[in-house]
Design an enzyme around this catalytic site. Structure first.
Site, mmCIF file in Angstrom:
data_model
loop_
_atom_site.group_PDB
_atom_site.id
_atom_site.type_symbol
_atom_site.label_atom_id
_atom_site.label_comp_id
_atom_site.label_asym_id
_atom_site.label_seq_id
_atom_site.Cartn_x
_atom_site.Cartn_y
_atom_site.Cartn_z
ATOM 1 N N CYS A 10 4.344 5.283 -15.414
ATOM 2 C CA CYS A 10 4.268 5.390 -13.946
ATOM 3 C C CYS A 10 5.622 5.035 -13.312
ATOM 4 O O CYS A 10 6.105 3.914 -13.487
ATOM 5 C CB CYS A 10 3.165 4.460 -13.441
ATOM 6 S SG CYS A 10 3.220 4.137 -11.683
ATOM 7 N N GLU A 62 1.211 -1.213 -4.097
ATOM 8 C CA GLU A 62 2.318 -0.437 -3.508
ATOM 9 C C GLU A 62 3.644 -1.060 -3.951
ATOM 10 O O GLU A 62 3.965 -2.200 -3.613
ATOM 11 C CB GLU A 62 2.258 -0.369 -1.975
ATOM 12 C CG GLU A 62 1.210 0.564 -1.435
ATOM 13 C CD GLU A 62 1.358 1.988 -1.957
ATOM 14 O OE1 GLU A 62 2.434 2.598 -1.795
ATOM 15 O OE2 GLU A 62 0.400 2.503 -2.544
ATOM 16 N N SER A 63 4.423 -0.273 -4.695
ATOM 17 C CA SER A 63 5.623 -0.804 -5.361
ATOM 18 C C SER A 63 6.641 -1.438 -4.404
ATOM 19 O O SER A 63 7.187 -2.500 -4.709
ATOM 20 C CB SER A 63 6.293 0.299 -6.175
ATOM 21 O OG SER A 63 6.657 1.395 -5.359
#
Length: 201
Positions: A10, A62-63
């Protein structure tokens, strides 16, 4: 201790792994197979997606939100600009990247996307990166001479250009030189999963 639930291929999880290694702190990474997700992922993140960061009672997803939290929690080395004006500009660049580049990455990562959709996404990314390229002829990193969170955010896409079959022309040469500079960072190398290492021929 922080625990990151991270997808082994990912690009958004890769951002978070990169920051954790850049900070050189204690953390645990739990690899998640995104095609066979653990049941508790949907409890931690209503969107049932990675990455997810857990620290005591705090659960974040959420990165970019995760990475800003890590940066504020462990301020050395600082990855968001210290100056509020530059930090505001940095957040705007991150926002634009999500809208103009990573929205297309999501299409390329989606098993449901058709070949026409994916071809459009590749073209949009190639155009977006080519437009960015001239600025890298003048500066070392996106925000100037200092490595920052914005470089972290872009790096997983640059690493996957071959994997996504995105071709850049000669005018994009400065961005490819910049990418090699990022790929040589110890934290970037340490953060790669075996599956990500295999993406570049």
């Amino acid at each position: 201790m922080m625990t990151l639930y991270s997808g082994i291929t990912c690009p958004f999880s890769q951002r978070c792994r990169f920051v954790l290694f850049e900070k050189g702190m204690d953390f645990e990474i739990k690899d998640v197979d995104i095609f066979n997700k653990p049941e508790d992922l949907a409890i931690m993140n209503p969107y049932n997606q990675v990455p997810v960061l857990v620290e005591r009672d705090l659960i974040l997803h959420e990165s970019n939100i995760i990475n800003e939290y890590i940066d504020e929690r462990f301020p050395h080395p600082q990855l968001m600009p210290g100056d509020p004006v530059m930090r505001g500009r940095g957040r705007l660049v991150l926002f634009r990247m999500e809208k103009e580049l990573f929205s297309h990455v999501k299409v390329l990562e989606s098993p449901e996307a058709g070949s026409k959709e994916q071809a459009k996404a590749r073209e949009a990314i190639a155009q977006g990166l080519t437009m960015l390229a001239p600025s890298f002829a003048k500066t070392k990193y996106i925000m100037g001479e200092d490595f920052s969170m914005i470089d972290v955010a872009l790096s997983p896409l640059l690493w996957r250009l071959d994997h996504y079959d995105i071709k850049l022309g000669k005018s994009a040469a400065p961005i490819l030189k910049y990418a090699e500079r990022i790929f040589q960072r110890d934290a970037f190398i340490e953060a790669l999963t075996p599956a990500e290492k295999a993406m570049r021929r």
